[in-house]
Scaffold this active site. Structure first.
Site, mmCIF file in Angstrom:
data_model
loop_
_atom_site.group_PDB
_atom_site.id
_atom_site.type_symbol
_atom_site.label_atom_id
_atom_site.label_comp_id
_atom_site.label_asym_id
_atom_site.label_seq_id
_atom_site.Cartn_x
_atom_site.Cartn_y
_atom_site.Cartn_z
ATOM 1 N N ARG A 183 12.759 -49.123 6.519
ATOM 2 C CA ARG A 183 13.738 -50.185 6.277
ATOM 3 C C ARG A 183 14.166 -50.891 7.557
ATOM 4 N NH1 ARG A 183 16.211 -49.728 1.132
ATOM 5 N NH2 ARG A 183 15.374 -47.938 0.008
ATOM 6 N N CYS A 204 13.705 -44.353 3.369
ATOM 7 C CA CYS A 204 14.270 -43.268 2.561
ATOM 8 C C CYS A 204 14.763 -43.796 1.220
ATOM 9 C CB CYS A 204 15.468 -42.626 3.282
ATOM 10 S SG CYS A 204 15.097 -41.779 4.800
ATOM 11 N N VAL A 228 31.338 -52.876 6.371
ATOM 12 C CA VAL A 228 30.870 -52.456 7.697
ATOM 13 C C VAL A 228 29.392 -52.078 7.591
ATOM 14 C CG1 VAL A 228 31.130 -50.771 9.554
ATOM 15 C CG2 VAL A 228 33.150 -51.643 8.380
ATOM 16 N N SER A 229 28.541 -52.769 8.330
ATOM 17 C CA SER A 229 27.098 -52.544 8.248
ATOM 18 C C SER A 229 26.509 -52.456 9.648
ATOM 19 C CB SER A 229 26.423 -53.682 7.475
ATOM 20 O OG SER A 229 25.021 -53.670 7.685
ATOM 21 N N ASP A 261 24.939 -39.409 8.191
ATOM 22 C CA ASP A 261 23.704 -38.729 8.587
ATOM 23 C C ASP A 261 23.915 -37.251 8.935
ATOM 24 O OD1 ASP A 261 22.089 -40.880 8.116
ATOM 25 O OD2 ASP A 261 21.811 -41.433 10.212
ATOM 26 N N ILE A 271 29.238 -43.876 1.977
ATOM 27 C CA ILE A 271 28.365 -44.864 2.628
ATOM 28 C C ILE A 271 27.171 -45.227 1.753
ATOM 29 C CG2 ILE A 271 27.049 -45.418 4.717
ATOM 30 C CD1 ILE A 271 30.010 -44.964 5.301
#
Length: 424
Positions: A93, A117, A163-164, A307, A329
Site C-alpha cells: 500500500r 496487509c 489523522v493520517s 502496530d 485506527i
C-alpha cells in the site's frame, strides 16, 4: 509456501540490534524522487517492502544501488517514466507515496491502486483530495490514479479530517516543490514523519512543525543531494521488549530511542516490568515474573501505536487478570485472536474491542499469519508455548522484520524456516 517451525517454551534474553524503521525508510525512498542529485541513505532495513520500493523506483528510471555496508545510493536525476505499475504496487500500500513526488517534480504521475496487509479499509482518498487542493488534476482510470498539474503545484491550507500518517507524508512531499506555503492542520505526529521532514530539509526543503499537529512547508524550486540515516524502528523495539515480558526474560534493544516509544514503555511498566533507558538503549527485565493485564486503546502518536496492538494482545492473553484492547485506527485488526485461541488463549472480540482473559501457559498449534504485526505475535507465542508451533504465511513477517530468525535465535529462540512445495 514458507513457514516457521518454532519450539518452546524458551526464555528470551540477550541483546538485539534494532534495524532502521520500515515506516520511515519507505516514504524517504519515495521522497528521494524529488531530488535532482544523488542521495545516500544509511540504516535502510533489508525487507521485502524495501525491495519492492527499489523495484518501483527502478521502473521510474531511478538508479538504486546498495553497497556492501548496506548504504543505499539513489539517483533520480534521469527519471524517464512516471507510472508505478500494478504488478509491483499490488503487494504494498505504501506505493501510493510515489504519486506526490512525481506530480510535484514532473507534473505527472500514475500509480496503480495499492495492495498490502488485509486490515480493513485504508482509503487513498485523503492523498488524492489533498493533491487536488494543491492544483493537481486527478483521474481514476482502469485501476490507476493519474495525477497531472499545469506547472508547479501551489501551496494550500490542508485540514486532515482524520489523522493520517500516509496523507500527511504525501502532502509534505508534494509541498516541498510547490509555489508558496502549505499548512497541514491536524497532521499526524509520528516519529517517521519527523524523520522524513529531516531528510527533506537536508535536501533543501523548508519544513517546520513536523512532530506537531501543524506542519508548515515553504515551497522551493529544487531539492539537491544529501546523506541521511533512517531512524530506528520503534515497533521492532517494542516487539522485542514484549518478547522479554511474555517469556520471563531480559532483553536490551540497542540503537533505539525511548522518546519514540513512551506509550508502550508506560504500559510495560504498568504490566509490572522493569524498563530502563539510556540514550540509545532500552532494557526490559521481567525478573521472571508473569506480566499483569493492561488495558490498551490504540491512538495516533503520541498515543499507543496500532502496530503494537497484536504484541500486547499476546502479552495480555498470558498475563494475570483480564484486559480490554480497543482498536481505533484500523478495522478488522483482531485476526490474530482466533489463532492465539487455537494455542489455548482466551480472547473474545466485541466489535472494535478484544477482551483477554489471561492464562498461565499456551500450547503449540498450527497457526496462520494474517498481517505483519499479527504474524510476529504468533511467532512469539510459539516461543513460549510448549511443543512445536507451525506459523504459516510468514511472508507477512518478511515485509517488516529484518533477519527475524537470526535475531530471535540470538536471544534464545529455537526457530527454523522451511518450505512446502504446495498448499494442502
Amino acid at each position: 509456501m514458507e513457514k516457521f517451525r518454532v519450539h518452546g517454551p524458551f526464555t528470551l534474553s540477550g541483546t538485539v540490534d534494532i534495524s532502521g524503521a520500515k515506516n520511515a525508510a519507505l516514504p524517504i525512498l519515495f521522497a528521494a524522487v524529488l531530488a535532482t542529485e544523488p542521495v545516500t541513505l544509511t540504516n535502510v532495513p533489508d525487507l521485502k517492502d524495501v525491495d519492492t520500493t527499489f523495484k518501483i523506483l527502478r521502473k521510474l528510471g531511478v538508479v538504486v544501488e546498495r553497497d556492501e555496508s548496506g548504504a543505499v545510493q539513489i539517483d533520480a536525476s534521469k527519471i524517464d517514466h512516471y507510472v508505478a505499475p500494478y504488478e509491483l504496487v499490488k503487494t504494498m500500500r505504501a506505493s501510493i507515496w510515489a504519486l506526490a513526488p512525481l506530480v510535484a517534480r514532473f507534473h505527472e504521475g500514475q500509480v496503480s491502486l495499492p495492495g498490502g496487509c488485509t486490515i480493513g479499509a485504508r482509503p487513498v482518498d485523503m492523498h488524492i483530495s489533498s493533491l487536488e487542493k494543491m492544483g493537481a488534476l486527478i483521474e481514476l482510470d482502469e485501476g490507476y490514479v493519474k495525477a497531472t498539474s499545469n506547472g508547479r503545484l501551489h501551496g494550500a491550507r490542508i485540514y486532515m479530517d482524520k489523522v493520517s500518517v500516509g496523507a500527511t507524508l504525501s502532502v509534505m512531499m508534494a509541498a516541498t516543490l510547490a509555489e508558496g506555503t502549505t499548512t497541514i492542520e491536524n497532521a499526524a505526529r509520528e516519529p517517521e514523519i519527523v524523520d522524513t521532514a529531516l531528510f527533506l530539509n537536508a535536501m533543501g526543503a523548508k519544513i517546520s512543525g513536523a512532530g506537531t499537529d501543524t506542519i508548515t512547508i515553504e515551497g522551493v524550486e529544487r531539492l539537491t543531494g544529501c546523506q541521511h540515516r533512517i531512524v530506528a524502528d520503534r515497533i521492532e523495539t517494542g516487539t522485542f521488549l514484549v518478547a522479554a515480558a511474555v517469556s520471563g526474560g531480559k532483553i536490551t534493544c540497542r540503537g533505539t530511542k525511548a522518546d519514540t516509544l513512551e506509550a508502550v514503555i508506560e504500559k510495560l511498566r504498568e504490566a509490572g516490568m522493569e524498563v530502563t533507558v539510556t540514550e540509545d538503549t532500552i532494557t526490559l527485565d521481567s525478573k521472571g515474573q508473569r506480566p499483569k493485564a493492561v488495558n490498551i486503546r490504540t491512538m495516533p502518536h503520541p498515543g499507543f501505536p496500532t502496530d503494537m496492538q497484536a504484541q500486547f494482545t499476546l502479552l495480555n492473553v498470558v498475563a494475570e487478570g483480564t484486559s480490554r484492547i480497543t482498536e481505533t485506527i484500523f478495522e478488522n485488526r483482531f485476526m490474530h485472536i482466533p489463532e492465539l485461541n487455537r494455542m489455548g488463549a482466551k480472547g473474545e472480540i466485541e466489535g472494535n474491542t478484544a477482551i483477554c482473559h489471561g492464562v498461565e501457559k499456551l500450547k503449540s498449534a498450527e497457526v496462520m499469519a494474517t498481517d505483519l504485526r499479527a504474524s510476529i505475535s504468533l511467532v512469539l507465542a510459539g516461543c513460549i508455548a510448549s511443543g512445536e508451533t507451525i506459523v504459516d504465511r510468514i511472508y507477512h513477517i518478511d515485509r517488516g522484520y529484518e533477519h527475524i530468525e537470526d535475531k530471535l535465535r540470538g536471544i534464545g529462540a529455537k526457530i527454523e524456516r522451511f518450505s512446502t512445495k504446495f498448499e494442502e
